[in-house]
Motif scaffolding. Structure first.
Motif, PDB file in Angstrom:
ATOM      1  N   MET A 227     -13.773 -13.685  13.265  1.00  0.00           N
ATOM      2  CA  MET A 227     -14.535 -13.752  12.020  1.00  0.00           C
ATOM      3  C   MET A 227     -15.898 -13.078  12.162  1.00  0.00           C
ATOM      4  SD  MET A 227     -13.533 -17.716  11.205  1.00  0.00           S
ATOM      5  CE  MET A 227     -13.567 -17.767   9.417  1.00  0.00           C
ATOM      6  N   SER A 228     -16.055 -12.306  13.234  1.00  0.00           N
ATOM      7  CA  SER A 228     -17.336 -11.657  13.506  1.00  0.00           C
ATOM      8  C   SER A 228     -17.243 -10.140  13.517  1.00  0.00           C
ATOM      9  CB  SER A 228     -17.885 -12.138  14.865  1.00  0.00           C
ATOM     10  OG  SER A 228     -18.055 -13.538  14.871  1.00  0.00           O
ATOM     11  N   GLU A 229     -16.051  -9.603  13.214  1.00  0.00           N
ATOM     12  CA  GLU A 229     -15.865  -8.161  13.205  1.00  0.00           C
ATOM     13  C   GLU A 229     -15.283  -7.730  11.869  1.00  0.00           C
ATOM     14  OE1 GLU A 229     -13.545  -6.982  16.554  1.00  0.00           O
ATOM     15  OE2 GLU A 229     -15.020  -7.705  18.024  1.00  0.00           O
ATOM     16  N   SER A 230     -15.892  -6.731  11.261  1.00  0.00           N
ATOM     17  CA  SER A 230     -15.494  -6.289   9.923  1.00  0.00           C
ATOM     18  C   SER A 230     -15.250  -4.784   9.937  1.00  0.00           C
ATOM     19  CB  SER A 230     -16.603  -6.628   8.921  1.00  0.00           C
ATOM     20  OG  SER A 230     -16.223  -6.293   7.605  1.00  0.00           O
ATOM     21  N   ARG A 231     -14.068  -4.385   9.502  1.00  0.00           N
ATOM     22  CA  ARG A 231     -13.743  -2.959   9.412  1.00  0.00           C
ATOM     23  C   ARG A 231     -12.562  -2.789   8.473  1.00  0.00           C
ATOM     24  NH1 ARG A 231     -13.050  -4.827  14.619  1.00  0.00           N
ATOM     25  NH2 ARG A 231     -10.918  -5.545  14.935  1.00  0.00           N
ATOM     26  N   ARG A 232     -12.431  -1.599   7.930  1.00  0.00           N
ATOM     27  CA  ARG A 232     -11.278  -1.216   7.118  1.00  0.00           C
ATOM     28  C   ARG A 232     -10.654   0.007   7.772  1.00  0.00           C
ATOM     29  NH1 ARG A 232     -13.577   0.440   1.980  1.00  0.00           N
ATOM     30  NH2 ARG A 232     -15.497   0.707   3.162  1.00  0.00           N
ATOM     31  N   LEU A 233      -9.340   0.077   7.739  1.00  0.00           N
ATOM     32  CA  LEU A 233      -8.626   1.112   8.472  1.00  0.00           C
ATOM     33  C   LEU A 233      -8.041   2.159   7.541  1.00  0.00           C
ATOM     34  CD1 LEU A 233      -6.648  -1.128  10.996  1.00  0.00           C
ATOM     35  CD2 LEU A 233      -8.861  -0.010  11.354  1.00  0.00           C
ATOM     36  N   GLN A 234      -8.316   3.400   7.851  1.00  0.00           N
ATOM     37  CA  GLN A 234      -7.672   4.517   7.168  1.00  0.00           C
ATOM     38  C   GLN A 234      -6.318   4.744   7.840  1.00  0.00           C
ATOM     39  OE1 GLN A 234      -6.545   7.705   7.091  1.00  0.00           O
ATOM     40  NE2 GLN A 234      -7.931   9.039   5.980  1.00  0.00           N
ATOM     41  N   ASN A 235      -5.237   4.802   7.062  1.00  0.00           N
ATOM     42  CA  ASN A 235      -3.895   4.850   7.652  1.00  0.00           C
ATOM     43  C   ASN A 235      -3.097   6.097   7.271  1.00  0.00           C
ATOM     44  OD1 ASN A 235      -3.286   4.362   4.987  1.00  0.00           O
ATOM     45  ND2 ASN A 235      -2.145   2.468   5.347  1.00  0.00           N
ATOM     46  N   GLN A 236      -3.775   7.189   6.961  1.00  0.00           N
ATOM     47  CA  GLN A 236      -3.068   8.386   6.525  1.00  0.00           C
ATOM     48  C   GLN A 236      -2.197   9.014   7.614  1.00  0.00           C
ATOM     49  OE1 GLN A 236      -2.882   9.505   3.289  1.00  0.00           O
ATOM     50  NE2 GLN A 236      -3.791   7.469   3.090  1.00  0.00           N
ATOM     51  N   ARG A 237      -2.573   8.857   8.866  1.00  0.00           N
ATOM     52  CA  ARG A 237      -1.786   9.498   9.922  1.00  0.00           C
ATOM     53  C   ARG A 237      -0.347   8.988   9.966  1.00  0.00           C
ATOM     54  NH1 ARG A 237      -5.397  10.251  15.487  1.00  0.00           N
ATOM     55  NH2 ARG A 237      -6.930  11.713  14.606  1.00  0.00           N
ATOM     56  N   ILE A 238      -0.140   7.675   9.797  1.00  0.00           N
ATOM     57  CA  ILE A 238       1.239   7.179   9.876  1.00  0.00           C
ATOM     58  C   ILE A 238       2.072   7.691   8.710  1.00  0.00           C
ATOM     59  CG2 ILE A 238       0.632   5.136  11.213  1.00  0.00           C
ATOM     60  CD1 ILE A 238       1.045   3.492   8.601  1.00  0.00           C
ATOM     61  N   LYS A 239       1.419   7.986   7.596  1.00  0.00           N
ATOM     62  CA  LYS A 239       2.144   8.477   6.424  1.00  0.00           C
ATOM     63  C   LYS A 239       2.375   9.982   6.513  1.00  0.00           C
ATOM     64  CE  LYS A 239       0.029   4.925   3.481  1.00  0.00           C
ATOM     65  NZ  LYS A 239      -0.891   4.687   2.343  1.00  0.00           N
ATOM     66  N   GLN A 240       1.335  10.711   6.846  1.00  0.00           N
ATOM     67  CA  GLN A 240       1.421  12.172   6.826  1.00  0.00           C
ATOM     68  C   GLN A 240       2.073  12.737   8.079  1.00  0.00           C
ATOM     69  OE1 GLN A 240      -2.628  13.397   6.158  1.00  0.00           O
ATOM     70  NE2 GLN A 240      -2.663  12.671   4.048  1.00  0.00           N
ATOM     71  N   GLU A 241       1.806  12.163   9.244  1.00  0.00           N
ATOM     72  CA  GLU A 241       2.332  12.708  10.492  1.00  0.00           C
ATOM     73  C   GLU A 241       3.649  12.059  10.912  1.00  0.00           C
ATOM     74  OE1 GLU A 241      -0.533  12.877  13.641  1.00  0.00           O
ATOM     75  OE2 GLU A 241      -2.160  13.514  12.301  1.00  0.00           O
ATOM     76  N   LEU A 242       3.781  10.762  10.671  1.00  0.00           N
ATOM     77  CA  LEU A 242       5.004  10.059  11.072  1.00  0.00           C
ATOM     78  C   LEU A 242       5.998   9.918   9.929  1.00  0.00           C
ATOM     79  CD1 LEU A 242       3.559   7.199  13.322  1.00  0.00           C
ATOM     80  CD2 LEU A 242       4.181   9.544  13.942  1.00  0.00           C
TER      81      LEU A 242
END
Length: 269
Positions: A227-242
């Motif tokens: 509950m002390s770490e905050s981030r949002r993940l961009q996930n385009q690589r799994i869609k575009q590359e995989l």
């Protein structure tokens, strides 16, 4: 497909799932000799030990991996540390804030070294919170464990277990060498929002909210670290590359699907 387990009692379960069980222990290098002859395509799921700065299990595995093997390593997004809610890509600087994350960074580095020395084909999947019908925070909701108030809350990231399996399968055959991928869905939820969604879906009261200073007094240090770490993940690589198409692009979609199956909450515990 071979499935390695250190517990002989799991062999029947693995056979029922369609795998051929192989009893070996990453903590005991002498038990790994057969893997050196059999393992040309490997999915490495084993977590590090719960203490220390190094991941000796991954070091033991890397020591017996054959030349030109293909390996997908399931790492964690905790390697980034706290990003203050920023939307990040796989090139984000690593700043692990705890021992768990530092051991994962060590494992990634060990496997990169193996891949370069032995011409191995390595893909690293950095995975956030995995959920499924049997991996929901229902017990936490039953206990009424508090969450953070909105102004103190953190962004969390999620992936349904079935979608994670699809990402792993795609990475085995389509990943670029030494490439890192965020195995994450499209959700951009704060932690308390996630708990609220699950609570609403299964008729639990929403968790109470506390300011961080008060919550620190009533939750475990491990829970507090999440509950002390905050981030949002961009996930385009799994869609575009995989080429992965997520069956559950967000938590809401998955929860609706779970409800539609007619399973009750008690069956998931």
């Amino acid at each position: 497909m071979l499935a390695v387990t250190s517990q002989p009692s799991r062999c029947a379960e693995l056979r029922a799932a369609g795998a051929i069980p192989l009893v070996a222990d990453l903590d005991q290098p002498a038990t790994l000799a057969r893997l050196a002859r059999l393992a040309q395509i490997v999915v490495h799921l084993a977590p590090p030990h719960s203490a220390g700065e190094k991941d000796q299990r991954t070091r033991n595995l890397a020591a017996i991996l054959p030349e030109r093997a293909t390996l997908v390593y399931i790492s964690t997004t905790g390697v980034y540390g706290d990003c203050d809610g920023a939307l990040i890509t796989e090139t984000q600087t690593l700043q692990p804030h705890n021992g768990r994350a530092r051991r994962r960074v060590d494992a990634e580095q060990v496997l990169r070294g193996w891949a370069r020395r032995r011409s191995g084909r390595l893909a690293i999947l950095r995975v956030p919170g995995i959920y499924a019908a049997n991996r929901l925070p229902l017990e936490r909701l039953r206990k009424g464990t508090p969450a953070l108030v909105a102004e103190d809350d953190v962004y969390t990231n999620h992936i349904h277990a079935d979608d994670l399996a699809r990402v792993i399968a795609a990475a085995l055959f389509k990943a670029a060498p030494l490439r890192v991928y965020h195995a994450s869905d499209d959700s951009q939820l704060k932690m308390a929002e996630y708990f609220d969604l699950v609570a609403k879906a299964f008729d639990f009261p929403p968790p109470p909210r506390l300011p961080r200073a008060e919550l620190e007094k009533v939750v475990s240090p491990m829970l507090l670290s999440f509950m002390s770490e905050s981030r949002r993940l961009q996930n385009q690589r799994i869609k575009q590359e995989l080429g992965v198409r997520l069956h559950y692009p967000d938590v809401q979609t998955a929860l609706r699907a779970m409800i539609a199956t007619g399973e009750n909450v008690e069956q998931r515990e």
